[in-house]
Design a protein around this motif. Structure first.
Motif, PDB file in Angstrom:
ATOM      1  N   GLY A  46       0.937  -1.204  -0.136  1.00 49.78           N
ATOM      2  CA  GLY A  46      -0.035  -0.084   0.126  1.00 49.78           C
ATOM      3  C   GLY A  46       0.792   1.169  -0.074  1.00 49.78           C
ATOM      4  N   ILE A  47       0.294   2.285   0.767  1.00 49.29           N
ATOM      5  CA  ILE A  47       0.879   3.697   0.483  1.00 49.29           C
ATOM      6  C   ILE A  47       1.106   4.213   1.871  1.00 49.29           C
ATOM      7  N   ALA A  48       2.302   4.801   1.949  1.00 48.27           N
ATOM      8  CA  ALA A  48       2.252   5.817   3.241  1.00 48.27           C
ATOM      9  C   ALA A  48       2.803   7.120   2.800  1.00 48.27           C
ATOM     10  N   GLN A  49       2.229   8.137   3.609  1.00 49.78           N
ATOM     11  CA  GLN A  49       2.783   9.418   3.340  1.00 49.78           C
ATOM     12  C   GLN A  49       4.038  10.067   3.907  1.00 49.78           C
ATOM     13  N   ILE A  50       4.940  10.358   3.095  1.00 53.04           N
ATOM     14  CA  ILE A  50       6.422  10.748   3.762  1.00 53.04           C
ATOM     15  C   ILE A  50       6.360  12.418   3.614  1.00 53.04           C
ATOM     16  N   VAL A  51       6.649  12.920   4.835  1.00 46.73           N
ATOM     17  CA  VAL A  51       6.807  14.317   4.707  1.00 46.73           C
ATOM     18  C   VAL A  51       8.206  14.845   4.838  1.00 46.73           C
ATOM     19  N   LEU A  52       8.528  15.511   4.106  1.00 41.80           N
ATOM     20  CA  LEU A  52      10.031  16.163   3.882  1.00 41.80           C
ATOM     21  C   LEU A  52       9.923  17.653   4.231  1.00 41.80           C
ATOM     22  N   ASP A  53      10.311  17.902   4.952  1.00 46.83           N
ATOM     23  CA  ASP A  53      10.133  19.364   6.007  1.00 46.83           C
ATOM     24  C   ASP A  53      11.897  20.065   5.979  1.00 46.83           C
ATOM     25  N   LYS A  54      11.783  21.050   5.204  1.00 47.41           N
ATOM     26  CA  LYS A  54      12.823  21.546   4.813  1.00 47.41           C
ATOM     27  C   LYS A  54      13.888  21.888   5.984  1.00 47.41           C
ATOM     28  N   GLU A  55      13.103  22.319   7.463  1.00 45.49           N
ATOM     29  CA  GLU A  55      14.005  22.435   8.403  1.00 45.49           C
ATOM     30  C   GLU A  55      14.659  21.217   9.181  1.00 45.49           C
ATOM     31  N   LEU A  56      13.734  20.144   8.837  1.00 46.33           N
ATOM     32  CA  LEU A  56      14.221  18.995   9.622  1.00 46.33           C
ATOM     33  C   LEU A  56      15.163  18.293   8.891  1.00 46.33           C
ATOM     34  N   THR A  57      14.923  18.290   7.484  1.00 49.21           N
ATOM     35  CA  THR A  57      16.010  17.484   6.522  1.00 49.21           C
ATOM     36  C   THR A  57      16.365  18.373   5.178  1.00 49.21           C
ATOM     37  N   PRO A  58      16.997  19.423   5.418  1.00 49.22           N
ATOM     38  CA  PRO A  58      17.255  20.372   4.239  1.00 49.22           C
ATOM     39  C   PRO A  58      17.715  19.466   2.930  1.00 49.22           C
ATOM     40  N   ASP A  59      18.542  18.340   3.113  1.00 49.28           N
ATOM     41  CA  ASP A  59      18.964  17.479   2.259  1.00 49.28           C
ATOM     42  C   ASP A  59      17.927  16.838   1.772  1.00 49.28           C
ATOM     43  N   GLY A  60      17.191  16.093   2.641  1.00 50.20           N
ATOM     44  CA  GLY A  60      15.933  15.478   2.084  1.00 50.20           C
ATOM     45  C   GLY A  60      15.134  16.002   1.216  1.00 50.20           C
ATOM     46  N   HIS A  61      14.809  17.426   1.771  1.00 53.21           N
ATOM     47  CA  HIS A  61      13.891  18.250   0.978  1.00 53.21           C
ATOM     48  C   HIS A  61      14.224  18.665  -0.512  1.00 53.21           C
ATOM     49  N   LEU A  62      15.818  18.870  -0.669  1.00 54.17           N
ATOM     50  CA  LEU A  62      16.284  19.340  -1.825  1.00 54.17           C
ATOM     51  C   LEU A  62      15.933  17.981  -2.813  1.00 54.17           C
ATOM     52  N   LYS A  63      16.260  16.844  -2.178  1.00 49.42           N
ATOM     53  CA  LYS A  63      15.997  15.656  -3.267  1.00 49.42           C
ATOM     54  C   LYS A  63      14.568  15.341  -3.326  1.00 49.42           C
ATOM     55  N   GLY A  64      13.617  15.838  -2.441  1.00 45.14           N
ATOM     56  CA  GLY A  64      12.325  15.633  -2.609  1.00 45.14           C
ATOM     57  C   GLY A  64      11.954  16.662  -3.970  1.00 45.14           C
ATOM     58  N   GLU A  65      12.530  17.588  -4.064  1.00 47.76           N
ATOM     59  CA  GLU A  65      12.297  18.485  -5.183  1.00 47.76           C
ATOM     60  C   GLU A  65      12.564  17.814  -6.472  1.00 47.76           C
ATOM     61  N   GLN A  66      13.433  17.035  -6.616  1.00 53.15           N
ATOM     62  CA  GLN A  66      14.022  16.513  -7.627  1.00 53.15           C
ATOM     63  C   GLN A  66      13.183  15.067  -8.001  1.00 53.15           C
ATOM     64  N   VAL A  67      12.670  14.580  -6.932  1.00 55.10           N
ATOM     65  CA  VAL A  67      12.152  13.197  -7.422  1.00 55.10           C
ATOM     66  C   VAL A  67      10.631  13.555  -8.113  1.00 55.10           C
ATOM     67  N   ARG A  68      10.390  12.319  -8.940  1.00 57.85           N
ATOM     68  CA  ARG A  68       9.512  12.352  -9.806  1.00 57.85           C
ATOM     69  C   ARG A  68       8.509  11.189  -9.662  1.00 57.85           C
ATOM     70  N   PRO A  69       7.382  10.979  -9.800  1.00 54.97           N
ATOM     71  CA  PRO A  69       6.586   9.708  -9.779  1.00 54.97           C
ATOM     72  C   PRO A  69       7.279   8.541 -10.476  1.00 54.97           C
ATOM     73  N   GLU A  70       7.238   7.431  -9.469  1.00 56.11           N
ATOM     74  CA  GLU A  70       7.842   6.316 -10.054  1.00 56.11           C
ATOM     75  C   GLU A  70       9.470   6.093  -9.786  1.00 56.11           C
ATOM     76  N   TYR A  71      10.056   6.957  -9.190  1.00 59.68           N
ATOM     77  CA  TYR A  71      11.313   7.277  -8.556  1.00 59.68           C
ATOM     78  C   TYR A  71      11.340   6.219  -7.637  1.00 59.68           C
ATOM     79  N   VAL A  72      12.480   5.682  -7.376  1.00 55.35           N
ATOM     80  CA  VAL A  72      12.518   4.489  -6.397  1.00 55.35           C
ATOM     81  C   VAL A  72      13.303   5.214  -5.131  1.00 55.35           C
ATOM     82  N   VAL A  73      12.739   5.193  -4.064  1.00 59.16           N
ATOM     83  CA  VAL A  73      13.285   5.904  -2.942  1.00 59.16           C
ATOM     84  C   VAL A  73      13.368   5.174  -1.567  1.00 59.16           C
ATOM     85  N   ALA A  74      14.437   5.624  -0.754  1.00 60.53           N
ATOM     86  CA  ALA A  74      14.333   5.064   0.757  1.00 60.53           C
ATOM     87  C   ALA A  74      13.715   6.204   1.651  1.00 60.53           C
TER      88      ALA A  74
END
Ligand code: ASP
Length: 625
Positions: free
Chosen positions: A51-79
């Protein structure tokens, strides 16, 4: 830049997290189903097979994760690495099983990107099935397909367990073998080592499973792949899977009980109860009552309306008085215009020596009593569409005239089946009006596989029925011979054995079919276990001793070494899954199916092969220009 997985280990599957998991540190991995960018917050719907879970990328909490989040697109494979937290009250999504929680990510790894896919697995199936099949790997990501194959797994496992509990051993039989006479064309495989010789792929494990009985295994089963080179239809594939079994010393009832047990288990795995024992009907009765040997019991059957017509009426209507006059009704169709009725006419098979009356107003004008009586006999309500089918003396079908006391003649069977086929076609066409099939659809949608909640009562949705006492032979007009209606290892009824040569038409086969909701789910028989009878059957089929030796010599030999009485059956696994998945066709429950033109669009098979390969196989291709 893509990230490496490193030592990161997944802790949970996305679709399994619930409010009770709040506070847990998790590592989830999967595909980006959707991405929503709210500036400082990016939301990823992460999908895996659960199924599906919602991931929240908060710029303050994980600036690096947020930056990557800006680049990912549907069907990218992520952890996503982070912590489960409860969603704010106004953000709860009651439609999602994980709708009460989200993952507050502290890290995002981009494990792979993707090319622009031709369609998105986050949406419903696209119309173009060829594209779905070409990009099957993407199509199979859709939750509906994931569900179908999970269901298929659960059903198969339940069947295996049930058969094992019932004392059956799973034994594999060869794929490269000799022709098996199931009545289809063989797929052949050239032998490299033996020039000019071929293996055949099995049309079924029939001969091998019988030999396993001779070998004393007592109860065998196999989830067996079978290969038949036939033209494809909605519920056929060139290769398909059978639940194949054979047992020693059985009566028909023993085989029925085994099948009822494993089907009950299979349905339970899909969250549906199936009452047993299944009803039983003879072939003749099934033809009389439904015009089919795979009757769909969800709709009213055929009614004998001969008594509604005086002889004079039949003469005027040009109806053959010696053949059945039957009527059927499709409930709640409402009044049809002449044009609408005419559009249905091509669905009537005119080659069966039968005709039909579907204009009741007209019938009522000339024969008001007959019209009223037909409606009364069929129990038709005002809105029901009633059709009369009867023998057409102007177009008699060529058939054997042999008729046995209490049995249907071939001409009678033809009239019944013309009515039965018309009934089936009209039932499909007016499904939205009579709604008889909706019961099944509803049960399938509401059922909860995996034992999540109580099983749903399947007794109104699924109608299994055993068909018994088939005729042993069918008359083949062109050759003027009685041909076997089943594979040639099927035993005749013990009572009818004496008539085998003198009166083949009167002989009933000791075989049985299982039908459900208008589908043939399987067929089987008690087998011939004596060589003298097997030879008689071959002889009555016009198979000479030499031919029998060449084709089944090894089997005839084996029969001479202490063969126990035995019998069995094979059920189509794909069809069982199709029914329980509520799938419109078999391709929805076969991972990599072929098209109606017998093509594998993804693998691009079949293909040419190199000259070198052909040479090694001692084969030269000669295409018709
Ligand atoms: N081999 C048969 C079939 O494939 C089934 C059976 O007689 O057991 O239809």
């Amino acid at each position: 830049m893509l990230d490496f997985l490193g030592n990161l280990e997944r802790t949970n599957l996305c679709g399994t997290l619930r409010a009770a998991d709040a506070g847990k540190p998790v590592v989830l991995m999967g595909w980006v189903n959707r991405r929503r960018d709210h500036g400082n917050l990016i939301f990823l719907d992460l999908r895996d097979r659960s199924g599906i879970a919602q991931i929240v990328l908060d710029k303050e909490l994980t600036p690096d994760g947020h930056l990557k989040g800006e680049q990912v697109r549907p069907e990218y494979v992520v952890a996503a690495v982070g912590k489960v937290r409860l969603r704010a009250q106004d953000a709860i999504n009651p439609k999602m099983p994980t709708g009460e929680i989200e993952i507050e990510a502290t890290q995002l790894l981009v494990l792979n990107d993707t090319r622009q896919a031709p369609f998105s697995p986050s949406e419903d199936a696209i119309q173009n099935e060829e594209t779905r099949l070409k990009y099957r790997y993407i199509d199979l990501r859709r939750p509906e397909m994931q569900r179908n194959f999970r269901l298929r797994h659960d059903i198969t496992l339940a069947i295996r367990e049930s058969l094992s509990e019932q004392g059956f051993l799973e034994i594999e039989t060869p794929i490269l073998t000799k022709s098996t006479p199931e009545g289809a064309r063989d797929f052949l495989v050239p032998s490299r080592v033996h020039p000019g010789e071929f293996y055949a792929l099995p049309q079924s494990p029939q001969i091998f499973k019988q030999i396993l009985m001779i070998s004393g295994f007592d109860r065998y089963f196999q989830i067996a792949r079978c290969f038949r080179d036939e033209d494809l239809r909605a519920d056929r594939q060139l290769e398909f899977t059978q639940v194949d079994l054979e047992m020693s010393f059985p009566r028909q009832e023993s085989v029925f009980a085994v099948v009822e047990n494993f089907l009950k288990a299979a349905f339970a795995a899909a969250g549906v109860t199936l009452p047993t024992p299944f009803p039983k009907i003879t072939y003749d009765d099934s033809m009389r009552r439904f015009g089919s040997d795979k009757p769909d019991l969800r709709l009213p059957g055929l009614t004998d309306v001969r008594p509604a017509f005086a002889d004079a009426a039949l003469a005027t209507l040009q109806i053959d008085p010696a053949l059945p006059v039957v009527a059927f009704r499709i409930p709640n169709v409402g009044e049809l215009s002449r044009k609408e009725r005419e559009d249905n006419h091509p669905m009537f098979d005119t080659k069966k020596g039968a005709k039909f009356i579907d204009d009741f107003k007209r019938l009522a004008k000339s024969f008001p009593d007959s019209a009223a009586k037909v409606r009364e006999l069929t129990g038709a309500a005002e809105a029901d569409f009633v059709i009369v089918v009867a023998g057409d003396p102007a177009h008699p079908v060529k058939a054997s005239d042999t008729k046995f006391e209490g049995r249907l003649s071939e001409r009678e069977i033809n009239v019944y089946s013309a009515a039965g086929n018309f009934r089936t076609e009209l039932a499909k066409k007016y499904a939205d009006r009579h709604k008889a099939f909706h019961v099944t659809e509803k049960v399938v949608v509401e059922a909860h596989p995996h034992g999540a909640s109580d099983p749903i009562d399947g007794s109104t949705a699924f109608h299994p029925i055993w068909i018994v006492d088939f005729p042993m032979f069918e008359y083949d007009l062109p050759s003027g011979k009685w041909m076997p209606a089943h594979h040639p290892f099927t035993a005749p009824h013990e009572h009818d054995m004496a008539n085998l040569v003198s009166d083949p038409a009167s002989v009933r086969a000791n075989c049985y079919d299982l039908a459900m909701n208008g589908l043939e789910l399987g067929s089987g028989s008690i087998r011939i276990h004596r060589k003298d009878i097997q030879q008689q059957i071959f002889a009555s089929l016009g198979i000479s001793d030499e031919e029998a030796r060449a084709r089944f010599g090894f089997f005839l030999d084996a029969l001479e070494y202490g063969t126990p009485p035995h019998g069995g059956i094979a059920l189509g696994l794909d069809r069982i899954v199709m029914l329980l998945a509520g799938a419109p066709n078999m391709r929805e429950v076969v991972a990599f199916p072929k098209t109606a033109k017998a093509l594998d669009l993804m693998a691009e098979a079949p293909t040419n092969v190199s000259d070198q390969q052909l040479k090694e196989l001692h084969i030269r291709v000669a295409l018709k220009s």
